[in-house]
Design a protein around this motif. Sequence first.
Motif, PDB file in Angstrom:
ATOM      1  N   UNK A 206     -23.158  16.912  17.668  1.00  0.00           N
ATOM      2  CA  UNK A 206     -22.533  15.926  17.175  1.00  0.00           C
ATOM      3  C   UNK A 206     -23.805  14.839  16.505  1.00  0.00           C
ATOM      4  N   UNK A 207     -24.792  15.096  17.266  1.00  0.00           N
ATOM      5  CA  UNK A 207     -26.178  14.271  16.672  1.00  0.00           C
ATOM      6  C   UNK A 207     -26.533  14.640  15.194  1.00  0.00           C
ATOM      7  N   UNK A 208     -26.460  15.825  14.930  1.00  0.00           N
ATOM      8  CA  UNK A 208     -26.864  16.239  13.394  1.00  0.00           C
ATOM      9  C   UNK A 208     -25.617  15.912  12.580  1.00  0.00           C
ATOM     10  N   UNK A 209     -24.466  15.410  13.039  1.00  0.00           N
ATOM     11  CA  UNK A 209     -23.281  14.972  12.458  1.00  0.00           C
ATOM     12  C   UNK A 209     -23.256  13.669  12.264  1.00  0.00           C
ATOM     13  N   UNK A 210     -24.095  12.895  12.739  1.00  0.00           N
ATOM     14  CA  UNK A 210     -24.248  11.635  12.884  1.00  0.00           C
ATOM     15  C   UNK A 210     -23.065  10.906  14.129  1.00  0.00           C
ATOM     16  N   UNK A 211     -22.783  11.633  14.998  1.00  0.00           N
ATOM     17  CA  UNK A 211     -21.779  11.143  15.876  1.00  0.00           C
ATOM     18  C   UNK A 211     -22.401  11.107  17.219  1.00  0.00           C
ATOM     19  N   UNK A 212     -22.291   9.783  17.943  1.00  0.00           N
ATOM     20  CA  UNK A 212     -22.502   9.645  19.355  1.00  0.00           C
ATOM     21  C   UNK A 212     -21.662   9.997  20.219  1.00  0.00           C
ATOM     22  N   UNK A 213     -21.765  10.225  21.532  1.00  0.00           N
ATOM     23  CA  UNK A 213     -20.790  10.643  22.463  1.00  0.00           C
ATOM     24  C   UNK A 213     -19.905   9.543  22.824  1.00  0.00           C
ATOM     25  N   UNK A 214     -20.614   8.198  22.622  1.00  0.00           N
ATOM     26  CA  UNK A 214     -19.580   6.817  23.009  1.00  0.00           C
ATOM     27  C   UNK A 214     -18.503   6.681  21.844  1.00  0.00           C
ATOM     28  N   UNK A 215     -18.717   7.563  20.683  1.00  0.00           N
ATOM     29  CA  UNK A 215     -17.577   7.333  19.480  1.00  0.00           C
ATOM     30  C   UNK A 215     -16.299   7.939  19.787  1.00  0.00           C
ATOM     31  N   UNK A 216     -16.428   9.024  20.984  1.00  0.00           N
ATOM     32  CA  UNK A 216     -15.524   9.849  21.510  1.00  0.00           C
ATOM     33  C   UNK A 216     -14.447   9.097  22.475  1.00  0.00           C
ATOM     34  N   UNK A 217     -14.955   7.790  23.065  1.00  0.00           N
ATOM     35  CA  UNK A 217     -14.376   6.893  23.971  1.00  0.00           C
ATOM     36  C   UNK A 217     -13.154   6.057  23.458  1.00  0.00           C
ATOM     37  N   UNK A 218     -12.264   5.860  24.399  1.00  0.00           N
ATOM     38  CA  UNK A 218     -11.134   5.030  24.056  1.00  0.00           C
ATOM     39  C   UNK A 218     -11.645   3.537  23.562  1.00  0.00           C
ATOM     40  N   UNK A 219     -10.838   2.962  22.867  1.00  0.00           N
ATOM     41  CA  UNK A 219     -11.281   1.642  22.271  1.00  0.00           C
ATOM     42  C   UNK A 219     -11.344   0.617  23.400  1.00  0.00           C
ATOM     43  N   UNK A 220     -10.723   0.869  24.523  1.00  0.00           N
ATOM     44  CA  UNK A 220     -11.193  -0.171  25.400  1.00  0.00           C
ATOM     45  C   UNK A 220     -12.413   0.184  26.444  1.00  0.00           C
ATOM     46  N   UNK A 221     -12.877   1.414  26.505  1.00  0.00           N
ATOM     47  CA  UNK A 221     -14.047   1.658  26.900  1.00  0.00           C
ATOM     48  C   UNK A 221     -15.114   1.198  25.942  1.00  0.00           C
ATOM     49  N   UNK A 222     -14.938   1.498  24.635  1.00  0.00           N
ATOM     50  CA  UNK A 222     -16.086   1.009  23.530  1.00  0.00           C
ATOM     51  C   UNK A 222     -16.169  -0.514  23.853  1.00  0.00           C
TER      52      UNK A 222
END
Length: 196
Positions: free
Chosen positions: A150-166
Amino acid sequence: MILPIVAYGDPVLRKKAADIAPEHPKLEELISNMWETMYNAHGVGLAAPQVGLPIRLFVVDTTPFSDDEDLSPEDQEKLNGFKKVFINAKITEETGKEWDFNEGCLSIPDIREDVKRKPEITISYLDENFKPHTETYDGLLARVIQHEYDHIEGIMFTDKLSSLKKRLLKGRLEKISKGKIDVDYRMRFPNIKKGR
């Protein structure tokens, strides 16, 4: 040499990284520095964007997970001594029923959340000698590889969380980007106020 790990909020962590060629300058030295940096920060994976370089390179060593007593002896054995360099990687398939696992990230210290990922992946990549491989992994091995990929795709693990969690994490993430956090490894903070 231990490199500073780039903190959440730095634009390099949002770039889709570029492939590299065998003649990439000082590649052997970079890989060696990435291992040293990862071990110093007690990580099990580190991607080049996390040390400020938007290139498709990450390293993984899952040995620390092999001590987990909740895992089967078979899984512990798979994780023990699994140490690889992935260059120009491409996940070609992700299969199975998504499962939750608590993830953290060296670029986002002190935040851990459950992330859903598919349990099995097939990945094509080049090793440090630019020898091609296509392999299938499952369980925790797949998860660590997916996280670094995901890092080499520009994605962080926090992107995969629900909008409430974010929303709940927003303030803590902003503090990290401003360097308002205690870490026991070198970091580079994108939004640190100059003259501090």
